[in-house]
Scaffold this motif. Structure first.
Motif, short mmCIF file in Angstrom:
data_model
loop_
_atom_site.label_atom_id
_atom_site.label_comp_id
_atom_site.label_asym_id
_atom_site.label_seq_id
_atom_site.Cartn_x
_atom_site.Cartn_y
_atom_site.Cartn_z
N ARG A 171 40.29 49.52 39.86
CA ARG A 171 40.24 48.51 40.92
C ARG A 171 39.62 49.08 42.20
NH1 ARG A 171 45.50 46.70 40.72
NH2 ARG A 171 44.90 45.20 39.11
N ARG A 175 36.24 48.12 44.16
CA ARG A 175 36.30 47.73 45.58
C ARG A 175 35.12 48.30 46.37
NH1 ARG A 175 37.38 49.80 50.35
NH2 ARG A 175 38.03 51.85 49.55
N GLU A 205 42.03 43.02 31.41
CA GLU A 205 42.48 42.84 32.79
C GLU A 205 41.31 42.57 33.74
OE1 GLU A 205 45.93 44.37 35.69
OE2 GLU A 205 45.81 45.02 33.61
N PHE A 206 40.22 43.31 33.56
CA PHE A 206 39.10 43.16 34.47
C PHE A 206 38.15 42.04 34.05
CE2 PHE A 206 40.82 47.25 35.64
CZ PHE A 206 40.84 47.12 37.02
N ALA A 209 39.62 39.22 35.70
CA ALA A 209 39.37 39.29 37.14
C ALA A 209 37.94 38.87 37.49
CB ALA A 209 39.63 40.71 37.63
N CYS A 211 34.99 40.20 36.02
CA CYS A 211 33.96 41.22 35.81
C CYS A 211 33.36 41.09 34.40
CB CYS A 211 34.54 42.62 35.96
SG CYS A 211 35.22 42.96 37.59
N LYS A 234 30.25 44.13 38.55
CA LYS A 234 31.03 43.37 39.52
C LYS A 234 30.36 42.03 39.82
CE LYS A 234 33.23 43.94 44.02
NZ LYS A 234 33.43 44.85 45.17
#
Length: 234
Positions: A171, A175, A205-206, A209, A211, A234
């Motif tokens: 994460r 960022r 998980e990503f 999110a 991605c 990203k």
């Protein structure tokens, strides 16, 4: 049944890798990176940043190691290189030597990368591109880098860092990555040469999110099952 022979590691090792190794681990193309801002996370005493700068890539590195003096890093690096060579000599038949050639050549490459790093780290410009910090907290503004890389730290130390640490670390890598930029992590396996056990969970998980997450083929045949890196856009 014969016990699996694996590389034994206590604590986090200091690494000294060259630009060409990064090219093969992360499938880098110089033409895509010139003029871009690139971050090497947990880069240790690798010469990637120094060599990349000479090619016109705005590379920087971050590692807790950088609190030490050049002399202390050099001494620690040489001790690490000799220790690694001793361990590898006992596991010669476990590795693919296509790229490195031999334990002796591997050792020589590490020494050369370390020396190149020390020269750059000691320079007037070094303070501006080598940053002392550790995951999961990096000292950069959000959306700062076009490419963020992490080699031989995440996933490899599965037995020392739990899943929450890995998620937090990834994460943080995201960022500091610019929108449209990429995070690349290599290799995808632990010291037991098995894929990181929570990798499917982490990928999911990503993806959730927002991605784009892919396993991509690397070209540094050495460690068993080290033929892929994780690419997160990203």
């Amino acid at each position: 049944m014969e016990q699996k022979r694996v590389y034994e590691q206590t604590g986090v090792a200091m690494t000294s890798r060259s630009y060409v190794e990064y090219e093969k681990m992360f499938m880098l193309q110089k033409v895509d990176l010139v003029g871009k801002r690139v971050l090497d996370v947990a880069g240790g005493a690798s010469s990637f940043t120094s060599e990349a700068r000479q090619l016109g890539i705005y590379a920087e590195a971050v590692d807790p190691l950088y609190e030490k003096s050049p002399r202390a890093i050099s001494e620690h690096g040489m001790q690490e290189i000799e220790l690694v060579a001793m361990k590898m000599a006992k596991l010669v038949d476990v590795y693919d030597w296509t790229f490195y050639g031999s334990v002796q050549q591997h050792r020589a490459g590490r020494i050369q990368a370390l020396q190149r790093f020390i020269e750059d780290f000691s320079s007037m410009e070094g303070a501006a591109r080598y940053h002392m910090a550790a995951l999961p907290s990096l000292p950069f503004e959000s959306e700062s880098f076009d490419l963020v890389m992490c080699s031989h730290f995440l996933f490899l130390y599965e037995e020392q860092f739990d899943y929450a640490f890995h998620v937090g670390a990834v994460r943080e890598l995201l960022r500091v990555c610019k929108p449209g930029g990429e995070v690349r992590i290599y290799p995808l396996m632990s010291f037991r040469t098995e894929e990181y056990s929570r990798l499917p969970d982490l990928i999911n998980e990503f993806v959730l999110a927002g991605c784009t997450v892919q396993k991509r083929e690397a070209s540094l045949p050495f460690l068993p099952n080290s033929h892929q890196f994780l690419n997160i856009k990203k």
